[in-house]
Design a protein around this motif. Structure first.
Motif, PDB file in Angstrom:
ATOM      1  N   MET A  58       0.747  -0.867  -0.044  1.00  0.00           N
ATOM      2  CA  MET A  58       0.244   0.011  -0.134  1.00  0.00           C
ATOM      3  C   MET A  58       0.520   0.822  -0.081  1.00  0.00           C
ATOM      4  O   MET A  58       0.756   2.217  -0.522  1.00  0.00           O
ATOM      5  N   ALA A  59       2.504   0.972   0.616  1.00  0.00           N
ATOM      6  CA  ALA A  59       2.725   2.889   1.107  1.00  0.00           C
ATOM      7  C   ALA A  59       3.561   2.576  -0.931  1.00  0.00           C
ATOM      8  O   ALA A  59       3.551   3.464  -1.221  1.00  0.00           O
ATOM      9  N   ALA A  60       3.943   1.552  -1.254  1.00  0.00           N
ATOM     10  CA  ALA A  60       4.704   2.116  -2.670  1.00  0.00           C
ATOM     11  C   ALA A  60       3.111   1.998  -3.585  1.00  0.00           C
ATOM     12  O   ALA A  60       3.392   3.099  -4.365  1.00  0.00           O
ATOM     13  N   ALA A  61       1.995   1.793  -2.832  1.00  0.00           N
ATOM     14  CA  ALA A  61       0.741   2.191  -4.495  1.00  0.00           C
ATOM     15  C   ALA A  61       1.111   3.431  -4.031  1.00  0.00           C
ATOM     16  O   ALA A  61       0.273   4.205  -4.878  1.00  0.00           O
ATOM     17  N   VAL A  65       1.092   6.801  -6.905  1.00  0.00           N
ATOM     18  CA  VAL A  65      -0.017   7.842  -6.866  1.00  0.00           C
ATOM     19  C   VAL A  65       0.251   9.357  -6.258  1.00  0.00           C
ATOM     20  O   VAL A  65       0.265  10.180  -7.559  1.00  0.00           O
ATOM     21  N   ALA A  66       1.537   9.567  -5.396  1.00  0.00           N
ATOM     22  CA  ALA A  66       1.784  11.005  -5.488  1.00  0.00           C
ATOM     23  C   ALA A  66       2.861  11.136  -6.086  1.00  0.00           C
ATOM     24  O   ALA A  66       3.187  12.247  -6.659  1.00  0.00           O
ATOM     25  N   ALA A  67       3.466  10.409  -7.161  1.00  0.00           N
ATOM     26  CA  ALA A  67       4.394  10.581  -8.281  1.00  0.00           C
ATOM     27  C   ALA A  67       3.586  11.359  -9.322  1.00  0.00           C
ATOM     28  O   ALA A  67       4.421  12.323  -9.868  1.00  0.00           O
ATOM     29  N   GLY A  68       2.979  10.305  -9.300  1.00  0.00           N
ATOM     30  CA  GLY A  68       1.893  10.704 -10.745  1.00  0.00           C
ATOM     31  C   GLY A  68       1.490  11.830 -10.608  1.00  0.00           C
ATOM     32  O   GLY A  68       2.037  12.585 -11.824  1.00  0.00           O
ATOM     33  N   LEU A  69       0.674  12.229  -9.362  1.00  0.00           N
ATOM     34  CA  LEU A  69       0.517  13.677  -8.985  1.00  0.00           C
ATOM     35  C   LEU A  69       1.782  14.433  -8.903  1.00  0.00           C
ATOM     36  O   LEU A  69       1.309  15.877  -9.611  1.00  0.00           O
ATOM     37  N   ARG A  70       2.135  14.579  -8.635  1.00  0.00           N
ATOM     38  CA  ARG A  70       3.282  15.124  -8.985  1.00  0.00           C
ATOM     39  C   ARG A  70       3.583  15.889  -9.983  1.00  0.00           C
ATOM     40  O   ARG A  70       4.090  16.593 -10.996  1.00  0.00           O
ATOM     41  N   GLU A  71       3.618  14.888 -11.092  1.00  0.00           N
ATOM     42  CA  GLU A  71       4.533  14.945 -12.713  1.00  0.00           C
ATOM     43  C   GLU A  71       3.082  15.415 -13.215  1.00  0.00           C
ATOM     44  O   GLU A  71       3.520  16.985 -13.810  1.00  0.00           O
ATOM     45  N   GLU A  72       2.192  15.201 -12.719  1.00  0.00           N
ATOM     46  CA  GLU A  72       0.425  16.309 -13.294  1.00  0.00           C
ATOM     47  C   GLU A  72       1.029  17.415 -13.158  1.00  0.00           C
ATOM     48  O   GLU A  72       0.470  18.006 -13.623  1.00  0.00           O
ATOM     49  N   SER A  73       1.252  18.111 -11.820  1.00  0.00           N
ATOM     50  CA  SER A  73       0.954  18.714 -11.547  1.00  0.00           C
ATOM     51  C   SER A  73       2.308  20.075 -12.169  1.00  0.00           C
ATOM     52  O   SER A  73       2.430  20.940 -12.761  1.00  0.00           O
TER      53      SER A  73
END
Length: 79
Positions: A58-61, A65-73
């Motif tokens: 769950m931590a890896a998931a 998700v956080a990395a993807g959101l950062r990239e989109e931001s």
């Protein structure tokens, strides 16, 4: 009067029987509680590795998700 005497005798007899069986019943109940507690403890110990793996996954998931959101931001900010 005889019925009352018989009733009192029967009540005393039953009280003696209860006094004899009560300690045995209490010991049996205590032993059952100990067995249940030990089984519960073994079960908890057996699932700890699985829970640890679940938490790691769950931590890896969430990290992904956080990395993807950062990239989109960042992509929105750079446009």
């Amino acid at each position: 009067e005889l019925d009352k005497r018989k009733q009192r005798r029967l009540a005393r007899k039953r009280a003696r029987q209860i006094n004899k069986t009560l300690p045995t019943a209490a010991e049996t109940l205590a032993a059952a509680a100990e067995t249940l507690a030990a089984a519960l403890n073994r079960w908890v110990q057996s699932i700890k590795p699985a829970l640890a793996t679940l938490c790691e996954n769950m931590a890896a998931a969430f990290s992904n998700v956080a990395a993807g959101l950062r990239e989109e931001s960042e992509a929105v900010e750079n446009d």
